[in-house]
Motif scaffolding. Structure first.
Motif, PDB file in Angstrom:
ATOM      1  N   THR A   5     -19.734  -9.623 -17.798  1.00 12.21           N
ATOM      2  CA  THR A   5     -20.853  -9.343 -17.851  1.00 12.21           C
ATOM      3  C   THR A   5     -21.640  -8.272 -17.277  1.00 12.21           C
ATOM      4  O   THR A   5     -21.708  -8.269 -16.258  1.00 12.21           O
ATOM      5  CB  THR A   5     -21.078 -10.710 -16.456  1.00 12.21           C
ATOM      6  N   ILE A  13     -26.089 -11.638 -18.666  1.00  6.95           N
ATOM      7  CA  ILE A  13     -25.438 -11.638 -19.738  1.00  6.95           C
ATOM      8  C   ILE A  13     -24.093 -11.290 -20.107  1.00  6.95           C
ATOM      9  O   ILE A  13     -24.169 -10.689 -19.800  1.00  6.95           O
ATOM     10  CB  ILE A  13     -26.074 -10.322 -21.408  1.00  6.95           C
ATOM     11  N   LEU A  24     -22.833 -13.456 -27.259  1.00 10.00           N
ATOM     12  CA  LEU A  24     -22.814 -13.123 -26.373  1.00 10.00           C
ATOM     13  C   LEU A  24     -23.867 -14.652 -25.636  1.00 10.00           C
ATOM     14  O   LEU A  24     -24.277 -15.403 -25.513  1.00 10.00           O
ATOM     15  CB  LEU A  24     -24.258 -12.484 -26.555  1.00 10.00           C
ATOM     16  N   ASP A  25     -23.504 -14.475 -24.205  1.00 11.64           N
ATOM     17  CA  ASP A  25     -23.728 -16.020 -23.523  1.00 11.64           C
ATOM     18  C   ASP A  25     -24.993 -15.778 -22.801  1.00 11.64           C
ATOM     19  O   ASP A  25     -24.802 -14.434 -21.639  1.00 11.64           O
ATOM     20  CB  ASP A  25     -22.546 -16.007 -22.516  1.00 11.64           C
ATOM     21  N   VAL A  26     -26.111 -16.124 -23.718  1.00 11.15           N
ATOM     22  CA  VAL A  26     -27.570 -16.200 -22.947  1.00 11.15           C
ATOM     23  C   VAL A  26     -27.998 -17.571 -21.871  1.00 11.15           C
ATOM     24  O   VAL A  26     -29.328 -17.498 -22.219  1.00 11.15           O
ATOM     25  CB  VAL A  26     -28.569 -16.120 -23.916  1.00 11.15           C
ATOM     26  N   ILE A  93     -34.817 -11.077 -24.102  1.00  3.99           N
ATOM     27  CA  ILE A  93     -33.969 -11.099 -22.728  1.00  3.99           C
ATOM     28  C   ILE A  93     -34.479  -9.623 -22.368  1.00  3.99           C
ATOM     29  O   ILE A  93     -33.976  -8.577 -22.829  1.00  3.99           O
ATOM     30  CB  ILE A  93     -33.168 -11.396 -22.850  1.00  3.99           C
TER      31      ILE A  93
END
Length: 125
Positions: A5, A13, A24-26, A93
């Motif tokens: 992270t 993110i 990518l974890d958004v 973002i």
């Protein structure tokens, strides 16, 4: 802060390595920005939001049927851009200060050549 992270706010993110690259974890952005905005719009004007979404569904059906260069496709795209601006801050973002470097470093780490598991086993034999 976890190395997975590199961006911890305002929208964290996560960056995870995958066999072919990364993901990518958004989800924090989606939860806090997009869904919150949609829920607020639904609370303030539920019929209006439903009508807007129904219109978008009809445009999408027409666009699929008529093709990529149809009026319906252009109208759908323009309305999606408008919705993106209204509900999701144009899809941008924000990443601030040192988080930019951490994101770069994490992506560079993932992008660096990695041995394939079979190659490691072969070299150990």
């Amino acid at each position: 802060m976890s190395t997975t992270t590199p961006v911890d706010g305002p929208f964290p993110i996560r960056v995870n390595a995958t066999p072919s690259g990364c993901e990518l974890d958004v989800s924090a952005f989606l939860f806090k920005a997009v869904f919150t905005e949609l829920i607020t719009a639904a609370d303030e004007d539920p019929e209006g939001l439903v009508e807007e979404l129904k219109d978008m569904a009809e445009l999408l059906r027409s666009a699929v049927h008529q093709g990529r260069d149809s009026h319906a496709r252009h109208e759908f795209d323009a309305r999606m851009v408008q919705m993106l601006a209204e509900y999701a801050g144009d899809g941008l973002i924000p990443v601030y200060g040192a988080q930019v470097g951490r994101l770069r470093d994490r992506l560079a780490e993932i992008a660096a050549p990695r041995p394939v598991p079979a190659q490691r086993e072969g070299s150990a034999a």
